[in-house]
Design a protein around this motif. Structure first.
Motif, PDB file in Angstrom:
ATOM      1  N   LYS A   1       0.837  -1.196   0.000  1.00 37.84           N
ATOM      2  CA  LYS A   1       0.000   0.000   0.000  1.00 37.84           C
ATOM      3  C   LYS A   1       0.873   1.248   0.000  1.00 37.84           C
ATOM      4  N   GLU A   2       1.985   1.198   0.721  1.00 40.44           N
ATOM      5  CA  GLU A   2       2.894   2.339   0.777  1.00 40.44           C
ATOM      6  C   GLU A   2       3.487   2.630  -0.598  1.00 40.44           C
ATOM      7  N   GLU A   3       3.874   1.561  -1.324  1.00 42.27           N
ATOM      8  CA  GLU A   3       4.407   1.749  -2.677  1.00 42.27           C
ATOM      9  C   GLU A   3       3.349   2.355  -3.591  1.00 42.27           C
ATOM     10  N   PHE A   4       2.131   1.857  -3.467  1.00 39.79           N
ATOM     11  CA  PHE A   4       1.035   2.371  -4.273  1.00 39.79           C
ATOM     12  C   PHE A   4       0.805   3.853  -3.989  1.00 39.79           C
ATOM     13  N   LEU A   5       0.723   4.207  -2.721  1.00 38.17           N
ATOM     14  CA  LEU A   5       0.464   5.605  -2.352  1.00 38.17           C
ATOM     15  C   LEU A   5       1.618   6.513  -2.769  1.00 38.17           C
ATOM     16  N   SER A   6       2.834   6.015  -2.659  1.00 35.42           N
ATOM     17  CA  SER A   6       4.004   6.784  -3.087  1.00 35.42           C
ATOM     18  C   SER A   6       3.973   7.039  -4.597  1.00 35.42           C
ATOM     19  N   LYS A   7       3.636   6.001  -5.361  1.00 37.11           N
ATOM     20  CA  LYS A   7       3.573   6.141  -6.821  1.00 37.11           C
ATOM     21  C   LYS A   7       2.422   7.063  -7.208  1.00 37.11           C
ATOM     22  N   ARG A   8       1.319   6.968  -6.490  1.00 36.27           N
ATOM     23  CA  ARG A   8       0.162   7.844  -6.740  1.00 36.27           C
ATOM     24  C   ARG A   8       0.574   9.299  -6.543  1.00 36.27           C
ATOM     25  N   LYS A   9       1.255   9.572  -5.437  1.00 35.86           N
ATOM     26  CA  LYS A   9       1.710  10.936  -5.155  1.00 35.86           C
ATOM     27  C   LYS A   9       2.687  11.401  -6.230  1.00 35.86           C
ATOM     28  N   GLU A  10       3.597  10.523  -6.640  1.00 40.38           N
ATOM     29  CA  GLU A  10       4.570  10.880  -7.679  1.00 40.38           C
ATOM     30  C   GLU A  10       3.857  11.235  -8.988  1.00 40.38           C
ATOM     31  N   LEU A  11       2.862  10.455  -9.362  1.00 41.49           N
ATOM     32  CA  LEU A  11       2.119  10.738 -10.582  1.00 41.49           C
ATOM     33  C   LEU A  11       1.421  12.092 -10.489  1.00 41.49           C
ATOM     34  N   ILE A  12       0.759  12.335  -9.391  1.00 37.24           N
ATOM     35  CA  ILE A  12       0.060  13.615  -9.211  1.00 37.24           C
ATOM     36  C   ILE A  12       1.059  14.773  -9.264  1.00 37.24           C
ATOM     37  N   ASP A  13       2.217  14.583  -8.631  1.00 39.09           N
ATOM     38  CA  ASP A  13       3.246  15.632  -8.644  1.00 39.09           C
ATOM     39  C   ASP A  13       3.736  15.918 -10.062  1.00 39.09           C
ATOM     40  N   VAL A  14       3.952  14.869 -10.850  1.00 42.09           N
ATOM     41  CA  VAL A  14       4.420  15.054 -12.223  1.00 42.09           C
ATOM     42  C   VAL A  14       3.351  15.759 -13.050  1.00 42.09           C
ATOM     43  N   VAL A  15       2.103  15.352 -12.877  1.00 47.97           N
ATOM     44  CA  VAL A  15       1.001  15.979 -13.615  1.00 47.97           C
ATOM     45  C   VAL A  15       0.939  17.474 -13.300  1.00 47.97           C
ATOM     46  N   THR A  16       1.001  17.818 -12.026  1.00 52.39           N
ATOM     47  CA  THR A  16       0.909  19.237 -11.653  1.00 52.39           C
ATOM     48  C   THR A  16       2.165  20.009 -12.061  1.00 52.39           C
ATOM     49  N   SER A  17       3.319  19.352 -12.064  1.00 50.48           N
ATOM     50  CA  SER A  17       4.557  20.044 -12.474  1.00 50.48           C
ATOM     51  C   SER A  17       4.514  20.428 -13.952  1.00 50.48           C
TER      52      SER A  17
END
Length: 111
Positions: A9-25
């Motif tokens: 779950k931690e890996e999933f949440l980390s990847k989710r956050k990374e994706l959102i960060d890239v999208v907003t960047s």
């Protein structure tokens, strides 16, 4: 169907956050990142999307969404293929066990 690539779950949440960060960047709305993460729904597919976004840097949200849909279609195709392979293996095992039982029954009749 056992997934050999289970992620925590931690890996999933980390990847989710990374994706959102890239999208907003890239200047896209936060909500688009959340929508992408929800639809991609796995670490591997989110990783593919992140790689696309970082390498291509699409200028339009439509292009990013098109890629997300293509990734989802690829994953769905892969899942269907794995299900078909499992079903085929089950049928093969059924026929093999039926043939063995039939052969054993034939041997018993000859005694």
């Amino acid at each position: 169907m056992e997934d050999k690539n289970k992620h925590t779950k931690e890996e999933f949440l980390s990847k989710r956050k990374e994706l959102i960060d890239v999208v907003t960047s890239l200047g896209f709305p936060y909500e688009l990142g959340v929508l992408m993460a929800r639809n991609l729904a796995s670490v591997n597919t989110m990783e593919r999307m992140i790689n696309y976004l970082e390498n291509v840097k699409p200028g339009r949200a439509e292009d990013a969404v098109d890629e997300m849909l293509a990734i989802m279609e690829d994953r769905n195709h892969w899942v269907q293929k794995k299900k078909a392979e499992e079903a085929n293996a089950g049928v093969t095992n059924f026929y093999r066990s039926s043939m063995r039982a039939e052969m054993n029954h034939s041997d018993d009749d000859q005694d």
